[in-house]
Each structure stands twice: as C-alpha cells, then as structure tokens.
Design a protein around this motif. Structure first.
Motif, PDB file in Angstrom:
ATOM      1  N   ALA A  29       0.838  -1.202   0.000  1.00 37.17           N
ATOM      2  CA  ALA A  29       0.000   0.000   0.000  1.00 37.17           C
ATOM      3  C   ALA A  29       0.874   1.253   0.000  1.00 37.17           C
ATOM      4  CB  ALA A  29      -0.931  -0.004   1.206  1.00 37.17           C
ATOM      5  N   ARG A  30       1.932   1.225   0.784  1.00 35.80           N
ATOM      6  CA  ARG A  30       2.857   2.370   0.836  1.00 35.80           C
ATOM      7  C   ARG A  30       3.523   2.583  -0.518  1.00 35.80           C
ATOM      8  NH1 ARG A  30       8.161   2.662   4.728  1.00 35.80           N
ATOM      9  NH2 ARG A  30       8.989   4.586   3.871  1.00 35.80           N
ATOM     10  N   GLN A  31       3.948   1.501  -1.155  1.00 36.14           N
ATOM     11  CA  GLN A  31       4.606   1.615  -2.460  1.00 36.14           C
ATOM     12  C   GLN A  31       3.624   2.102  -3.521  1.00 36.14           C
ATOM     13  OE1 GLN A  31       4.421  -0.351  -5.554  1.00 36.14           O
ATOM     14  NE2 GLN A  31       6.011   0.985  -6.359  1.00 36.14           N
ATOM     15  N   ALA A  32       2.368   1.691  -3.443  1.00 38.42           N
ATOM     16  CA  ALA A  32       1.368   2.144  -4.410  1.00 38.42           C
ATOM     17  C   ALA A  32       1.175   3.656  -4.333  1.00 38.42           C
ATOM     18  CB  ALA A  32       0.039   1.426  -4.179  1.00 38.42           C
ATOM     19  N   PRO A  39      11.792  -0.287  -2.497  1.00 37.42           N
ATOM     20  CA  PRO A  39      12.675  -1.204  -1.756  1.00 37.42           C
ATOM     21  C   PRO A  39      12.043  -1.769  -0.482  1.00 37.42           C
ATOM     22  CG  PRO A  39      13.857   0.800  -2.356  1.00 37.42           C
ATOM     23  CD  PRO A  39      12.406   1.022  -2.660  1.00 37.42           C
ATOM     24  N   VAL A  40      11.215  -0.984   0.173  1.00 36.26           N
ATOM     25  CA  VAL A  40      10.535  -1.448   1.384  1.00 36.26           C
ATOM     26  C   VAL A  40       9.568  -2.577   1.030  1.00 36.26           C
ATOM     27  CG1 VAL A  40       8.970  -0.786   3.264  1.00 36.26           C
ATOM     28  CG2 VAL A  40      10.761   0.796   2.510  1.00 36.26           C
ATOM     29  N   ALA A  41       8.819  -2.396  -0.054  1.00 32.84           N
ATOM     30  CA  ALA A  41       7.883  -3.427  -0.499  1.00 32.84           C
ATOM     31  C   ALA A  41       8.629  -4.676  -0.949  1.00 32.84           C
ATOM     32  CB  ALA A  41       6.998  -2.894  -1.620  1.00 32.84           C
ATOM     33  N   PRO A 154      16.690  -7.714   0.149  1.00 30.27           N
ATOM     34  CA  PRO A 154      16.989  -6.280   0.228  1.00 30.27           C
ATOM     35  C   PRO A 154      17.144  -5.872   1.694  1.00 30.27           C
ATOM     36  CG  PRO A 154      15.016  -6.682  -1.076  1.00 30.27           C
ATOM     37  CD  PRO A 154      15.360  -7.960  -0.386  1.00 30.27           C
ATOM     38  N   VAL A 155      18.158  -5.064   1.976  1.00 25.46           N
ATOM     39  CA  VAL A 155      18.392  -4.574   3.337  1.00 25.46           C
ATOM     40  C   VAL A 155      18.694  -3.084   3.292  1.00 25.46           C
ATOM     41  CG1 VAL A 155      19.211  -6.771   4.264  1.00 25.46           C
ATOM     42  CG2 VAL A 155      20.837  -5.208   3.234  1.00 25.46           C
TER      43      VAL A 155
END
Length: 173
Positions: A29-32, A39-41, A154-155
C-alpha cells in the motif's frame, strides 16, 4: 503426464488460512502511494508467503459413441500472463481475496516469494506480478527478480540506501 510437466512439492504452509501478511500488505500500500517505497515493499515480499494460482488445463479429450466430448485428462498449471508487449509474468497473490478477485476458480498454492521468483525465472518469465487485480499491484522484474530468485534479501544500509544481502555475504550495492 508430459515430459515437461513438473510436480509440486508439499507446502511448508500447511496451516495457512490464506490471509494476507499485514507487513507485506502495508508495504505494498505504501509503495502504491509512493514509488520511492519500492525497496521497502521488495524487502517485505522477500520474506513473505504468496499464493501462486494453479488452474486446470485440458490435456486430452475423448468422444463417446454419440460423438459427445468429455475430458479424458487434465493437468494443473501455474499461470503465466503475457502483456501486450509480449513479456511474460508469473502471477502471485497476497491472499485468497486478491486471488478470487482475479479468478475465483483458481486454486491457491502457498509458497515463499523466493520460490515464486525462482519459478518465474525457470519458466522464462520476465516478471513476478503480485496482486495483478489489486488492491496494490506490485511488479518485480529484471535484476531484482533474479536476485530474489537467488535468495538475496533487500536490506537498508547505514546511509539510508538499500543493498542486497545473501546468507554468506555482506550487503551488495
């Protein structure tokens, strides 16, 4: 069964109820809402379970004495979608509700996102598309698809950027 057919292994998610992972849902939802959150998604997806749809594909047809056709055999197959540009993608879903929005008759197979990415790569797909019918479509392609398939994660780096980590390495930029 044809030579090219593959067998599904037993699922590690035997008690899975088909619900979405709340961390993954929030990250998608945040990436959308903000492409900078990709990167978080991707990091949330790397550790998540997804549902890969399988559908029945007619194998052979036989005809009775009256000429009526009936299924003689069918196989179950994972779904690859082909875009208008000819690129192919393996579909995956965060939960059974998102899967049912796309195709209520598809059967969900719970797998790790890493295994879904591996399957996409093995099938020659260009991408892994999560929740193609919504609520928050997410596409992993190119080097990110291959790194995810290889088990890299991913980090967040100390400087606030992002890198990739394998079990036996330091973060790669």
């Amino acid at each position: 069964m044809t030579e090219s057919a593959r067998r599904l292994q037993g699922s590690a998610y035997t008690d899975d109820d088909g619900s979405a992972d709340p961390v993954l849902g929030a990250a998608l939802a945040r990436q959308a809402a903000d492409d900078a959150a990709y990167p978080v998604a991707l990091a949330a997806l790397a550790g998540a379970r997804v549902l890969v749809p399988v559908v029945a594909v007619l194998g052979e047809v036989e005809y009775d004495d009256r000429g009526l056709a009936r299924d003689k055999s069918s196989d179950m197959a994972a779904v690859l979608m082909t875009g208008a540009d000819g690129r192919r993608a393996l579909l995956a879903f965060t939960d059974t509700a998102a899967l049912a929005t796309w195709d209520p008759d598809a059967r969900p197979v719970p797998v790790s996102a890493v295994l879904a990415a591996q399957t996409a790569a093995q099938e020659g797909a260009d991408a892994l598309v999560v929740d193609v019918a919504g609520p928050h479509r997410f596409v992993v392609s190119g080097p990110d698809l291959h790194r995810l398939a290889a088990g890299w994660r991913p980090v967040r780096l100390a400087d606030g950027g992002w890198g990739w980590l394998t079990e036996d390495s330091a973060p790669a930029e």
